[in-house]
Design a protein around this motif. Structure first.
Motif, PDB file in Angstrom:
ATOM      1  N   GLY A  96       0.823  -1.210   0.000  1.00  0.00           N
ATOM      2  CA  GLY A  96       0.000   0.000   0.000  1.00  0.00           C
ATOM      3  C   GLY A  96       0.854   1.256   0.000  1.00  0.00           C
ATOM      4  N   TYR A  97       1.904   1.261   0.812  1.00  0.00           N
ATOM      5  CA  TYR A  97       2.804   2.411   0.827  1.00  0.00           C
ATOM      6  C   TYR A  97       3.547   2.543  -0.501  1.00  0.00           C
ATOM      7  CZ  TYR A  97       6.266   5.827   2.023  1.00  0.00           C
ATOM      8  OH  TYR A  97       7.039   6.964   2.015  1.00  0.00           O
ATOM      9  N   ALA A  98       3.966   1.409  -1.057  1.00  0.00           N
ATOM     10  CA  ALA A  98       4.662   1.442  -2.346  1.00  0.00           C
ATOM     11  C   ALA A  98       3.747   1.997  -3.429  1.00  0.00           C
ATOM     12  CB  ALA A  98       5.150   0.048  -2.727  1.00  0.00           C
ATOM     13  N   TYR A  99       2.473   1.632  -3.381  1.00  0.00           N
ATOM     14  CA  TYR A  99       1.518   2.177  -4.358  1.00  0.00           C
ATOM     15  C   TYR A  99       1.403   3.691  -4.205  1.00  0.00           C
ATOM     16  CZ  TYR A  99      -2.586   2.735  -7.248  1.00  0.00           C
ATOM     17  OH  TYR A  99      -3.452   3.144  -8.230  1.00  0.00           O
ATOM     18  N   TYR A 100       1.316   4.178  -2.969  1.00  0.00           N
ATOM     19  CA  TYR A 100       1.268   5.620  -2.738  1.00  0.00           C
ATOM     20  C   TYR A 100       2.526   6.290  -3.278  1.00  0.00           C
ATOM     21  CZ  TYR A 100       2.336   9.933  -0.325  1.00  0.00           C
ATOM     22  OH  TYR A 100       2.729  11.220  -0.055  1.00  0.00           O
ATOM     23  N   HIS A 101       3.670   5.698  -3.004  1.00  0.00           N
ATOM     24  CA  HIS A 101       4.947   6.317  -3.373  1.00  0.00           C
ATOM     25  C   HIS A 101       5.146   6.367  -4.884  1.00  0.00           C
ATOM     26  CE1 HIS A 101       9.057   7.618  -2.789  1.00  0.00           C
ATOM     27  NE2 HIS A 101       9.460   6.676  -3.616  1.00  0.00           N
ATOM     28  N   TYR A 102       4.853   5.271  -5.566  1.00  0.00           N
ATOM     29  CA  TYR A 102       5.144   5.201  -6.992  1.00  0.00           C
ATOM     30  C   TYR A 102       3.986   5.637  -7.895  1.00  0.00           C
ATOM     31  CZ  TYR A 102       9.359   2.792  -5.618  1.00  0.00           C
ATOM     32  OH  TYR A 102      10.574   2.482  -5.053  1.00  0.00           O
ATOM     33  N   VAL A 103       2.752   5.445  -7.465  1.00  0.00           N
ATOM     34  CA  VAL A 103       1.605   5.804  -8.297  1.00  0.00           C
ATOM     35  C   VAL A 103       0.916   7.024  -7.711  1.00  0.00           C
ATOM     36  CG1 VAL A 103      -0.592   5.018  -9.247  1.00  0.00           C
ATOM     37  CG2 VAL A 103       1.307   3.408  -9.013  1.00  0.00           C
ATOM     38  N   LEU A 157      -0.538   7.347   4.969  1.00  0.00           N
ATOM     39  CA  LEU A 157      -1.185   6.588   6.034  1.00  0.00           C
ATOM     40  C   LEU A 157      -2.422   5.858   5.511  1.00  0.00           C
ATOM     41  CD1 LEU A 157      -1.332   5.817   9.027  1.00  0.00           C
ATOM     42  CD2 LEU A 157      -2.724   7.861   9.382  1.00  0.00           C
ATOM     43  N   ASN A 158      -3.228   6.537   4.716  1.00  0.00           N
ATOM     44  CA  ASN A 158      -4.428   5.908   4.152  1.00  0.00           C
ATOM     45  C   ASN A 158      -4.064   4.716   3.275  1.00  0.00           C
ATOM     46  OD1 ASN A 158      -5.842   7.920   5.411  1.00  0.00           O
ATOM     47  ND2 ASN A 158      -6.327   9.044   3.549  1.00  0.00           N
ATOM     48  N   LEU A 190      -2.711   1.776   5.528  1.00  0.00           N
ATOM     49  CA  LEU A 190      -3.773   1.107   6.285  1.00  0.00           C
ATOM     50  C   LEU A 190      -4.693   0.298   5.379  1.00  0.00           C
ATOM     51  CD1 LEU A 190      -4.752   3.857   8.886  1.00  0.00           C
ATOM     52  CD2 LEU A 190      -3.419   1.784   9.258  1.00  0.00           C
ATOM     53  N   TYR A 191      -5.050   0.856   4.231  1.00  0.00           N
ATOM     54  CA  TYR A 191      -5.918   0.139   3.297  1.00  0.00           C
ATOM     55  C   TYR A 191      -5.206  -1.110   2.764  1.00  0.00           C
ATOM     56  CZ  TYR A 191      -9.087  -0.767  -0.565  1.00  0.00           C
ATOM     57  OH  TYR A 191      -9.966  -1.365  -1.426  1.00  0.00           O
ATOM     58  N   GLY A 192      -3.940  -0.969   2.414  1.00  0.00           N
ATOM     59  CA  GLY A 192      -3.166  -2.123   1.950  1.00  0.00           C
ATOM     60  C   GLY A 192      -3.038  -3.183   3.023  1.00  0.00           C
ATOM     61  N   GLY A 193      -2.820  -2.772   4.266  1.00  0.00           N
ATOM     62  CA  GLY A 193      -2.736  -3.714   5.374  1.00  0.00           C
ATOM     63  C   GLY A 193      -4.044  -4.451   5.595  1.00  0.00           C
ATOM     64  N   LEU A 194      -5.150  -3.742   5.509  1.00  0.00           N
ATOM     65  CA  LEU A 194      -6.459  -4.368   5.659  1.00  0.00           C
ATOM     66  C   LEU A 194      -6.708  -5.394   4.556  1.00  0.00           C
ATOM     67  CD1 LEU A 194      -9.259  -4.475   7.061  1.00  0.00           C
ATOM     68  CD2 LEU A 194      -9.964  -2.715   5.441  1.00  0.00           C
TER      69      LEU A 194
END
Length: 66
Positions: A20-27, A41-42, A45-49
């Protein structure tokens, strides 16, 4: 839940959070209007869920858990 099921679910949460963090960072979201990908953070958390749910589905049920 057995120890194995808990361990696999926690692993799914960690893997999902990292992805989820990688998606935020790269996309991410360029203008900040996206609900999930506008903040790290969003996304984490969404990726973790989602990772926890996915890995939990993959855990086989033992005869004691049924």
């Amino acid at each position: 839940m057995s120890q194995k099921a808990i361990l696999i679910t926690v692993l799914g949460v960690l893997v999902g959070g990292l992805l989820g963090y990688a998606y935020y960072h790269y996309v991410g979201c360029a203008n900040g209007t996206c609900a999930i990908t506008s903040k790290p953070l969003n996304s984490t958390l969404y990726g973790g869920l989602m990772g926890g749910l996915l890995f939990n589905v993959l855990v086989s049920k033992s005869k004691q858990d049924k």
